[in-house]
Design a protein around this motif. Structure first.
Motif, PDB file in Angstrom:
ATOM      1  N   GLU A 271     -18.612  18.426   8.378  1.00  0.00           N
ATOM      2  CA  GLU A 271     -17.462  17.772   8.975  1.00  0.00           C
ATOM      3  C   GLU A 271     -17.380  16.306   8.564  1.00  0.00           C
ATOM      4  O   GLU A 271     -18.412  15.642   8.382  1.00  0.00           O
ATOM      5  N   ILE A 272     -16.146  15.827   8.409  1.00  0.00           N
ATOM      6  CA  ILE A 272     -15.934  14.420   8.065  1.00  0.00           C
ATOM      7  C   ILE A 272     -16.101  13.591   9.338  1.00  0.00           C
ATOM      8  O   ILE A 272     -15.420  13.846  10.337  1.00  0.00           O
ATOM      9  N   PRO A 273     -17.001  12.621   9.346  1.00  0.00           N
ATOM     10  CA  PRO A 273     -17.196  11.816  10.564  1.00  0.00           C
ATOM     11  C   PRO A 273     -15.939  11.030  10.920  1.00  0.00           C
ATOM     12  O   PRO A 273     -15.192  10.568  10.044  1.00  0.00           O
ATOM     13  N   GLN A 274     -15.695  10.879  12.193  1.00  0.00           N
ATOM     14  CA  GLN A 274     -14.533  10.131  12.649  1.00  0.00           C
ATOM     15  C   GLN A 274     -14.640   8.667  12.283  1.00  0.00           C
ATOM     16  O   GLN A 274     -13.626   7.997  12.045  1.00  0.00           O
ATOM     17  N   SER A 275     -15.865   8.153  12.214  1.00  0.00           N
ATOM     18  CA  SER A 275     -16.041   6.746  11.834  1.00  0.00           C
ATOM     19  C   SER A 275     -15.563   6.481  10.416  1.00  0.00           C
ATOM     20  O   SER A 275     -15.039   5.403  10.119  1.00  0.00           O
ATOM     21  N   TYR A 276     -15.708   7.485   9.521  1.00  0.00           N
ATOM     22  CA  TYR A 276     -15.216   7.327   8.156  1.00  0.00           C
ATOM     23  C   TYR A 276     -13.695   7.323   8.132  1.00  0.00           C
ATOM     24  O   TYR A 276     -13.067   6.516   7.429  1.00  0.00           O
ATOM     25  N   LEU A 277     -13.070   8.227   8.890  1.00  0.00           N
ATOM     26  CA  LEU A 277     -11.610   8.281   8.937  1.00  0.00           C
ATOM     27  C   LEU A 277     -11.022   7.010   9.529  1.00  0.00           C
ATOM     28  O   LEU A 277      -9.955   6.551   9.092  1.00  0.00           O
ATOM     29  N   ASP A 278     -11.696   6.435  10.513  1.00  0.00           N
ATOM     30  CA  ASP A 278     -11.194   5.204  11.119  1.00  0.00           C
ATOM     31  C   ASP A 278     -11.273   4.014  10.174  1.00  0.00           C
ATOM     32  O   ASP A 278     -10.515   3.042  10.327  1.00  0.00           O
ATOM     33  N   SER A 279     -12.181   4.072   9.199  1.00  0.00           N
ATOM     34  CA  SER A 279     -12.345   2.948   8.273  1.00  0.00           C
ATOM     35  C   SER A 279     -11.422   3.016   7.062  1.00  0.00           C
ATOM     36  O   SER A 279     -11.441   2.095   6.236  1.00  0.00           O
ATOM     37  N   LEU A 280     -10.616   4.076   6.923  1.00  0.00           N
ATOM     38  CA  LEU A 280      -9.751   4.218   5.758  1.00  0.00           C
ATOM     39  C   LEU A 280      -8.566   3.260   5.840  1.00  0.00           C
ATOM     40  O   LEU A 280      -8.092   2.915   6.929  1.00  0.00           O
ATOM     41  N   PRO A 281      -8.052   2.829   4.676  1.00  0.00           N
ATOM     42  CA  PRO A 281      -6.844   1.998   4.662  1.00  0.00           C
ATOM     43  C   PRO A 281      -5.634   2.766   5.187  1.00  0.00           C
ATOM     44  O   PRO A 281      -5.677   3.980   5.401  1.00  0.00           O
ATOM     45  N   LYS A 282      -4.541   2.065   5.359  1.00  0.00           N
ATOM     46  CA  LYS A 282      -3.355   2.674   5.950  1.00  0.00           C
ATOM     47  C   LYS A 282      -2.630   3.616   5.004  1.00  0.00           C
ATOM     48  O   LYS A 282      -2.030   4.595   5.431  1.00  0.00           O
ATOM     49  N   ASN A 283      -2.651   3.322   3.710  1.00  0.00           N
ATOM     50  CA  ASN A 283      -1.928   4.172   2.763  1.00  0.00           C
ATOM     51  C   ASN A 283      -2.727   4.287   1.471  1.00  0.00           C
ATOM     52  O   ASN A 283      -3.726   3.587   1.254  1.00  0.00           O
ATOM     53  N   GLY A 284      -2.246   5.204   0.587  1.00  0.00           N
ATOM     54  CA  GLY A 284      -2.947   5.445  -0.663  1.00  0.00           C
ATOM     55  C   GLY A 284      -2.891   4.290  -1.633  1.00  0.00           C
ATOM     56  O   GLY A 284      -3.835   4.058  -2.398  1.00  0.00           O
ATOM     57  N   ARG A 285      -1.793   3.548  -1.646  1.00  0.00           N
ATOM     58  CA  ARG A 285      -1.688   2.411  -2.561  1.00  0.00           C
ATOM     59  C   ARG A 285      -2.734   1.350  -2.242  1.00  0.00           C
ATOM     60  O   ARG A 285      -3.349   0.778  -3.152  1.00  0.00           O
ATOM     61  N   ALA A 286      -2.957   1.092  -0.973  1.00  0.00           N
ATOM     62  CA  ALA A 286      -3.962   0.103  -0.594  1.00  0.00           C
ATOM     63  C   ALA A 286      -5.375   0.551  -0.975  1.00  0.00           C
ATOM     64  O   ALA A 286      -6.238  -0.281  -1.264  1.00  0.00           O
ATOM     65  N   SER A 287      -5.604   1.849  -0.987  1.00  0.00           N
ATOM     66  CA  SER A 287      -6.922   2.349  -1.357  1.00  0.00           C
ATOM     67  C   SER A 287      -7.139   2.364  -2.864  1.00  0.00           C
ATOM     68  O   SER A 287      -8.192   1.957  -3.349  1.00  0.00           O
ATOM     69  N   LEU A 288      -6.144   2.831  -3.617  1.00  0.00           N
ATOM     70  CA  LEU A 288      -6.299   2.984  -5.066  1.00  0.00           C
ATOM     71  C   LEU A 288      -6.067   1.697  -5.840  1.00  0.00           C
ATOM     72  O   LEU A 288      -6.685   1.480  -6.882  1.00  0.00           O
ATOM     73  N   GLY A 289      -5.180   0.873  -5.368  1.00  0.00           N
ATOM     74  CA  GLY A 289      -4.763  -0.270  -6.173  1.00  0.00           C
ATOM     75  C   GLY A 289      -3.504   0.066  -6.937  1.00  0.00           C
ATOM     76  O   GLY A 289      -3.157   1.246  -7.132  1.00  0.00           O
ATOM     77  N   ASP A 290      -2.813  -0.945  -7.411  1.00  0.00           N
ATOM     78  CA  ASP A 290      -1.514  -0.738  -8.061  1.00  0.00           C
ATOM     79  C   ASP A 290      -1.615   0.053  -9.352  1.00  0.00           C
ATOM     80  O   ASP A 290      -0.782   0.917  -9.641  1.00  0.00           O
ATOM     81  N   VAL A 291      -2.644  -0.225 -10.169  1.00  0.00           N
ATOM     82  CA  VAL A 291      -2.739   0.420 -11.492  1.00  0.00           C
ATOM     83  C   VAL A 291      -2.964   1.918 -11.345  1.00  0.00           C
ATOM     84  O   VAL A 291      -2.225   2.742 -11.912  1.00  0.00           O
ATOM     85  N   ILE A 292      -3.990   2.315 -10.602  1.00  0.00           N
ATOM     86  CA  ILE A 292      -4.299   3.739 -10.452  1.00  0.00           C
ATOM     87  C   ILE A 292      -3.173   4.448  -9.699  1.00  0.00           C
ATOM     88  O   ILE A 292      -2.833   5.601 -10.003  1.00  0.00           O
ATOM     89  N   TYR A 293      -2.574   3.767  -8.729  1.00  0.00           N
ATOM     90  CA  TYR A 293      -1.500   4.386  -7.954  1.00  0.00           C
ATOM     91  C   TYR A 293      -0.295   4.698  -8.833  1.00  0.00           C
ATOM     92  O   TYR A 293       0.331   5.762  -8.701  1.00  0.00           O
ATOM     93  N   ARG A 294       0.045   3.805  -9.754  1.00  0.00           N
ATOM     94  CA  ARG A 294       1.186   4.055 -10.657  1.00  0.00           C
ATOM     95  C   ARG A 294       0.904   5.228 -11.580  1.00  0.00           C
ATOM     96  O   ARG A 294       1.797   6.033 -11.866  1.00  0.00           O
ATOM     97  N   TYR A 295      -0.338   5.352 -12.056  1.00  0.00           N
ATOM     98  CA  TYR A 295      -0.677   6.476 -12.930  1.00  0.00           C
ATOM     99  C   TYR A 295      -0.617   7.799 -12.174  1.00  0.00           C
ATOM    100  O   TYR A 295      -0.138   8.816 -12.706  1.00  0.00           O
ATOM    101  N   ILE A 296      -1.116   7.832 -10.938  1.00  0.00           N
ATOM    102  CA  ILE A 296      -1.155   9.085 -10.184  1.00  0.00           C
ATOM    103  C   ILE A 296       0.247   9.526  -9.771  1.00  0.00           C
ATOM    104  O   ILE A 296       0.573  10.722  -9.778  1.00  0.00           O
ATOM    105  N   THR A 297       1.103   8.592  -9.423  1.00  0.00           N
ATOM    106  CA  THR A 297       2.448   8.936  -8.958  1.00  0.00           C
ATOM    107  C   THR A 297       3.452   9.108 -10.090  1.00  0.00           C
ATOM    108  O   THR A 297       4.615   9.433  -9.827  1.00  0.00           O
ATOM    109  N   SER A 298       3.036   8.893 -11.332  1.00  0.00           N
ATOM    110  CA  SER A 298       3.966   9.042 -12.457  1.00  0.00           C
ATOM    111  C   SER A 298       4.234  10.522 -12.725  1.00  0.00           C
ATOM    112  O   SER A 298       3.492  11.406 -12.299  1.00  0.00           O
ATOM    113  N   ASP A 299       5.320  10.793 -13.456  1.00  0.00           N
ATOM    114  CA  ASP A 299       5.684  12.177 -13.750  1.00  0.00           C
ATOM    115  C   ASP A 299       4.693  12.833 -14.705  1.00  0.00           C
ATOM    116  O   ASP A 299       4.373  14.010 -14.550  1.00  0.00           O
ATOM    117  N   LYS A 300       4.234  12.092 -15.700  1.00  0.00           N
ATOM    118  CA  LYS A 300       3.275  12.609 -16.672  1.00  0.00           C
ATOM    119  C   LYS A 300       1.886  12.095 -16.296  1.00  0.00           C
ATOM    120  O   LYS A 300       1.507  10.978 -16.646  1.00  0.00           O
TER     121      LYS A 300
END
Length: 476
Positions: A271-300
């Motif tokens: 099971e994923i501990p609740q303490s880990y879930l509470d420490s996560l950022p609010k959204n994926g962009r804040a976690s990945l950063g702008d560069v990785i987020y643009r690559y993941i959300t791109s069409d190709k």
């Protein structure tokens, strides 16, 4: 029964008298009616008999001492497990699952270390590993589950009853791990009477002539300065030895993959501990950063191209990116709580449609992040545990899953170290066989020689590019 049958033969007594008085005759004792013990009670023993019996008593004492030492070792191990590694006994120790996990990890570090050389394990360490690992694994015999079965009575009547058996995950994975353990020990035992040897780096550095030899039998990496370097014959290893090494490498690689699969499965079921879930950022962009987020959300989207564009100067940076990507997976798959309206009105179709589209998009991005994380772990197989893995192990309460995870993890580490030492030896053999063609030795030629056997591993491209850049800066 007569008196003659109860007494010892006179010839035997006289022979015992002669044997006890003389030390030059080695004629053995023989008893026709009585036993050796009754003969010993009749006459004092000479020095050969006393020496024989004293050696037997000494053997019994040694076995008794060995049993006592094993018993003391068992007491120490189980005391630490019961106390949860809290020697004060105040109840501040860890849970049993984490205590067993730490015990297996510490045992592997004590017995195997980092496998600096390809050589058989000593008999003392091998015996220590087999005894203590079985002591730690014996608890799995009592982790059971109830399953239905049919019981037949003498009158032929069948009744369905519930019987206990070992839990299914332990019943399947634990024998497989024991088999992998045995295969790794057999692989180490096979490196006996080999034609290669090892030289400590300090001894090699002191030998100035060897460092300028065109047949330098070494393959060194700056980040592994503490490891001894392999020395092969001037002409390299013979073909049979080379073939056997490659077979052992393939076998160890398969063991590594099997241990990684069992470990990944054990971690995924925790099971994923609740303490880990509470420490996560609010959204994926804040976690990945702008560069990785643009690559993941791109069409190709291509995970391999994305990894090629990222800078992995060190393994620490690769671990940091793995933590960020893994966090984004759970951010996108976290359930969004929609506040219910205060009145009894139903939500409009537009709101429901947006919720469905948003859920599909988040699932798509989570799947891409999983693919990226898998490719990253394949490119860096020796990557340490992520933050989520450490958190799962720390807060896990299931003893069976903890044993499977820790046992597979130490076998994975052992297989990876053996595989690395085989790669170093094969690289040294490649360099020794091509040393005649590389005179004088050019830095680029040395780099290519080091990467000859690494070309099948994910580290090859990163390793060659990094070394070529350093070589160019040094030369110009």
């Amino acid at each position: 029964m007569g008196d003659d049958e109860l007494s010892v033969d006179d010839n035997v007594v006289s022979e015992a008298e002669y044997y006890s008085d003389s030390v030059e005759d080695d004629q053995p004792l023989s008893c026709s009616h009585g036993s050796l013990e009754s003969l010993v009670q009749l006459k004092p023993m000479g020095w050969p008999m006393r020496k024989l019996l004293s050696s037997v008593e000494k053997t019994k004492e040694d076995k008794l001492k060995l049993n006592v030492s094993e018993l003391e070792m068992m007491k120490e191990r189980f005391s630490k497990l019961l106390l949860g590694e809290d020697m004060s006994g105040c109840g501040k120790g860890v849970c049993p699952a984490l205590a067993i996990s730490n015990a297996i990890t510490n045992l592997c570090a004590t017995v195997f270390g980092q496998i600096w050389r390809l050589e058989p394990l000593s008999s003392e360490k091998k015996s220590m590993w087999r005894k203590e690992i079985e002591l730690l694994l014996c608890v799995t015999d009592h982790i059971v589950e109830l399953v239905p079965s049919w019981q037949t009575f003498p009158d032929g009547k069948k009744v369905e009853v519930m019987t206990s058996r070992q839990r299914s995950d332990l019943h399947v994975d634990l024998p497989a791990l024991r088999k992998l353990d045995k295969m790794l020990l057999e692989t180490l035992d096979s490196f006996c009477g080999v034609e290669f040897s090892y030289v400590d780096r300090g001894v090699l550095s002191a030998n100035h002539d060897a460092s300028h030899s065109p047949r330098r039998p070494i393959h060194l990496r700056e980040e592994k300065w503490w490891l001894p370097v392999p020395r092969v014959p001037p002409g390299g290893l013979n073909e049979n030895t080379r073939k056997q090494l490659e077979l052992k490498r393939d076998s160890t690689n398969q063991i590594l993959k099997a241990a990684m699969a069992i470990n990944s499965n054990a971690l995924s079921e925790m099971e994923i501990p609740q303490s880990y879930l509470d420490s996560l950022p609010k959204n994926g962009r804040a976690s990945l950063g702008d560069v990785i987020y643009r690559y993941i959300t791109s069409d190709k989207f291509s995970p391999e191209c994305l990894l090629d564009c990222l800078d992995f100067a060190s393994e620490h940076q690769a671990l940091e990116i793995a933590n960020r990507v893994e966090a984004s997976i759970h951010i996108w798959r976290r359930r969004t709580t929609v506040s219910k309206p205060t009145n009894n009105t139903r939500p409009s179709w537009g709101i429901v449609k947006e919720m469905i589209i948003d859920a599909d998009k988040r699932e798509l991005l989570a799947g891409r992040s999983e693919t990226l994380l898998l490719c990253l772990k394949q490119r860096f197989p020796g990557l340490t545990q992520t933050t989520l893995d450490v958190s799962k192990i720390q807060f896990n309460k299931d003893v069976g899953k903890s044993i499977l995870e820790s046992y597979s993890r130490v076998l994975e580490s052992l297989a990876f170290n053996i595989l690395s030492r085989i790669d170093d030896l094969l690289s040294a053999d490649d360099f020794a066989k091509h040393s005649d063609k590389l005179s004088p030795v050019h830095p680029t030629a040395l780099i290519v020689s080091q990467a000859l056997h690494m070309q099948t591993t994910p580290f090859a491209a990163t390793f060659i590019n990094k070394k070529l850049d350093m070589s160019a800066k040094t030369q110009y």
